[in-house]
Design a protein around this motif. Structure first.
Motif, PDB file in Angstrom:
ATOM      1  N   LEU A  80      56.521  41.850  36.717  1.00 28.40           N
ATOM      2  CA  LEU A  80      55.226  41.246  36.426  1.00 28.40           C
ATOM      3  C   LEU A  80      54.418  40.966  37.692  1.00 28.40           C
ATOM      4  O   LEU A  80      53.183  40.893  37.630  1.00 28.40           O
ATOM      5  N   THR A  81      55.098  40.811  38.815  1.00 25.79           N
ATOM      6  CA  THR A  81      54.379  40.577  40.071  1.00 25.79           C
ATOM      7  C   THR A  81      53.566  41.793  40.499  1.00 25.79           C
ATOM      8  O   THR A  81      52.694  41.679  41.370  1.00 25.79           O
ATOM      9  N   GLN A  82      53.820  42.942  39.885  1.00 30.67           N
ATOM     10  CA  GLN A  82      53.083  44.162  40.239  1.00 30.67           C
ATOM     11  C   GLN A  82      51.737  44.279  39.530  1.00 30.67           C
ATOM     12  O   GLN A  82      50.985  45.225  39.784  1.00 30.67           O
ATOM     13  N   GLN A  83      51.431  43.323  38.677  1.00 32.21           N
ATOM     14  CA  GLN A  83      50.129  43.359  38.017  1.00 32.21           C
ATOM     15  C   GLN A  83      49.010  43.213  39.048  1.00 32.21           C
ATOM     16  O   GLN A  83      49.086  42.379  39.948  1.00 32.21           O
ATOM     17  N   ILE A  84      47.976  44.036  38.917  1.00 29.61           N
ATOM     18  CA  ILE A  84      46.824  43.937  39.809  1.00 29.61           C
ATOM     19  C   ILE A  84      46.044  42.667  39.507  1.00 29.61           C
ATOM     20  O   ILE A  84      45.625  41.937  40.414  1.00 29.61           O
ATOM     21  N   TRP A  85      45.838  42.397  38.214  1.00 30.76           N
ATOM     22  CA  TRP A  85      45.128  41.202  37.766  1.00 30.76           C
ATOM     23  C   TRP A  85      46.121  40.315  37.032  1.00 30.76           C
ATOM     24  O   TRP A  85      46.722  40.721  36.049  1.00 30.76           O
ATOM     25  N   SER A  86      46.293  39.087  37.509  1.00 31.93           N
ATOM     26  CA  SER A  86      47.226  38.143  36.894  1.00 31.93           C
ATOM     27  C   SER A  86      46.709  37.723  35.517  1.00 31.93           C
ATOM     28  O   SER A  86      45.554  37.969  35.149  1.00 31.93           O
ATOM     29  N   VAL A  87      47.554  37.054  34.758  1.00 33.15           N
ATOM     30  CA  VAL A  87      47.138  36.569  33.442  1.00 33.15           C
ATOM     31  C   VAL A  87      45.928  35.639  33.544  1.00 33.15           C
ATOM     32  O   VAL A  87      44.952  35.814  32.812  1.00 33.15           O
ATOM     33  N   PRO A  88      45.924  34.622  34.442  1.00 37.65           N
ATOM     34  CA  PRO A  88      44.723  33.782  34.535  1.00 37.65           C
ATOM     35  C   PRO A  88      43.474  34.572  34.922  1.00 37.65           C
ATOM     36  O   PRO A  88      42.390  34.318  34.375  1.00 37.65           O
ATOM     37  N   GLU A  89      43.605  35.517  35.845  1.00 39.22           N
ATOM     38  CA  GLU A  89      42.449  36.333  36.228  1.00 39.22           C
ATOM     39  C   GLU A  89      41.959  37.181  35.060  1.00 39.22           C
ATOM     40  O   GLU A  89      40.745  37.329  34.848  1.00 39.22           O
ATOM     41  N   THR A  90      42.896  37.733  34.305  1.00 34.60           N
ATOM     42  CA  THR A  90      42.531  38.568  33.154  1.00 34.60           C
ATOM     43  C   THR A  90      41.795  37.756  32.099  1.00 34.60           C
ATOM     44  O   THR A  90      40.764  38.185  31.560  1.00 34.60           O
ATOM     45  N   ILE A  91      42.323  36.577  31.774  1.00 28.80           N
ATOM     46  CA  ILE A  91      41.665  35.715  30.781  1.00 28.80           C
ATOM     47  C   ILE A  91      40.258  35.347  31.245  1.00 28.80           C
ATOM     48  O   ILE A  91      39.290  35.412  30.468  1.00 28.80           O
ATOM     49  N   ALA A  92      40.134  34.960  32.513  1.00 26.59           N
ATOM     50  CA  ALA A  92      38.830  34.570  33.034  1.00 26.59           C
ATOM     51  C   ALA A  92      37.838  35.728  32.960  1.00 26.59           C
ATOM     52  O   ALA A  92      36.686  35.561  32.539  1.00 26.59           O
ATOM     53  N   CYS A  93      38.292  36.919  33.345  1.00 27.17           N
ATOM     54  CA  CYS A  93      37.419  38.091  33.341  1.00 27.17           C
ATOM     55  C   CYS A  93      37.010  38.480  31.925  1.00 27.17           C
ATOM     56  O   CYS A  93      35.824  38.696  31.639  1.00 27.17           O
TER      57      CYS A  93
END
Length: 236
Positions: A170-183
């Protein structure tokens, strides 16, 4: 006022460890959110902001099912993903507050008719027929964040007939879960019942009739689904 026709049932996923269901409103998917997967699909992950596509809520099929091989494809691919279940809605959600909107997490597969997707890309057409087909979203029960926290690291993998196909962290995600939700919440207002599929690691590949898939995300759970064999398709 009465409905003109009987309304369809509400798609829902069991909540792990509880006698309740999580009703599903919409399924949002993040495209190319792992760098190596973006590269294997021919894109530069350092230059692309997140983008989103959708699946219908009734594309869900629960873990443990045996399902028919989808029609109109000769190149069905598996994409294993961490799934976020939204419990509290909002628009323009701040990244720092994003996890407060999460009810829990699940393990899902974004099944893709890759040949139909390639055709759509070539013709500059939408992807829906490649992504939003019947039973294109196998998924596990939702595990509440109150029980497991918010997984941001740990293994994510899928096996086909016992052989590892995709494997990442999961650390390989470019956009984290909080960043994804915000976007995403700056593009649409999120609501309780929305699911967000957060992207897949490298190693996507073809699935054949008769194959059995096992998916896993550390701390979240395990998914199994099988595709009916050719003789079952013929009998149907």
């Amino acid at each position: 006022m009465a409905y003109a026709i009987d309304p369809p049932p509400i798609p829902a996923i069991p909540v792990a460890g509880a006698d309740t269901l999580f009703p599903v409103r919409r399924i949002w998917c993040v495209g190319r959110n792992y760098a190596e997967h973006a590269r294997e699909m021919g894109h530069d992950p350092n230059r692309e902001p997140p983008f989103f596509f959708a699946k219908p809520a009734d594309a869900i099929v629960l873990s443990g099912a045996t399902i028919p091989f989808p029609p109109a494809t000769e190149d069905l691919h598996h994409e294993i993903e961490l799934v976020v279940a939204i419990g509290r809605g909002g628009a323009a959600i701040a990244e720092a507050a994003a996890l407060d909107h999460v009810f829990g997490y699940a393990v899902g597969l974004d099944m893709t008719r890759r040949d139909r997707q390639a055709e759509a890309k070539k013709l500059a057409r939408p992807w829906e027929i490649a992504k939003a087909f019947d039973r294109s979203c196998p998924i596990t029960p939702v595990v509440p964040a109150a029980r497991i926290g918010h997984p941001a690291k740990g293994a994510i993998w899928v096996k086909v007939n016992g052989t590892v196909r995709q494997q990442g962290d999961l650390t390989q995600q470019i956009w984290s879960v909080p960043e994804t939700i915000a976007c995403l919440s700056r593009l649409v207002a999120l609501a309780p019942g929305d699911l967000i599929m957060t992207g897949t690691p490298a190693g996507v590949g073809a699935v054949q009739p008769g194959d059995r898939l096992e998916g896993h995300v550390d701390g979240v759970g395990d998914l199994t689904v099988a595709y009916a064999a050719e003789d079952a398709r013929a009998a149907a």
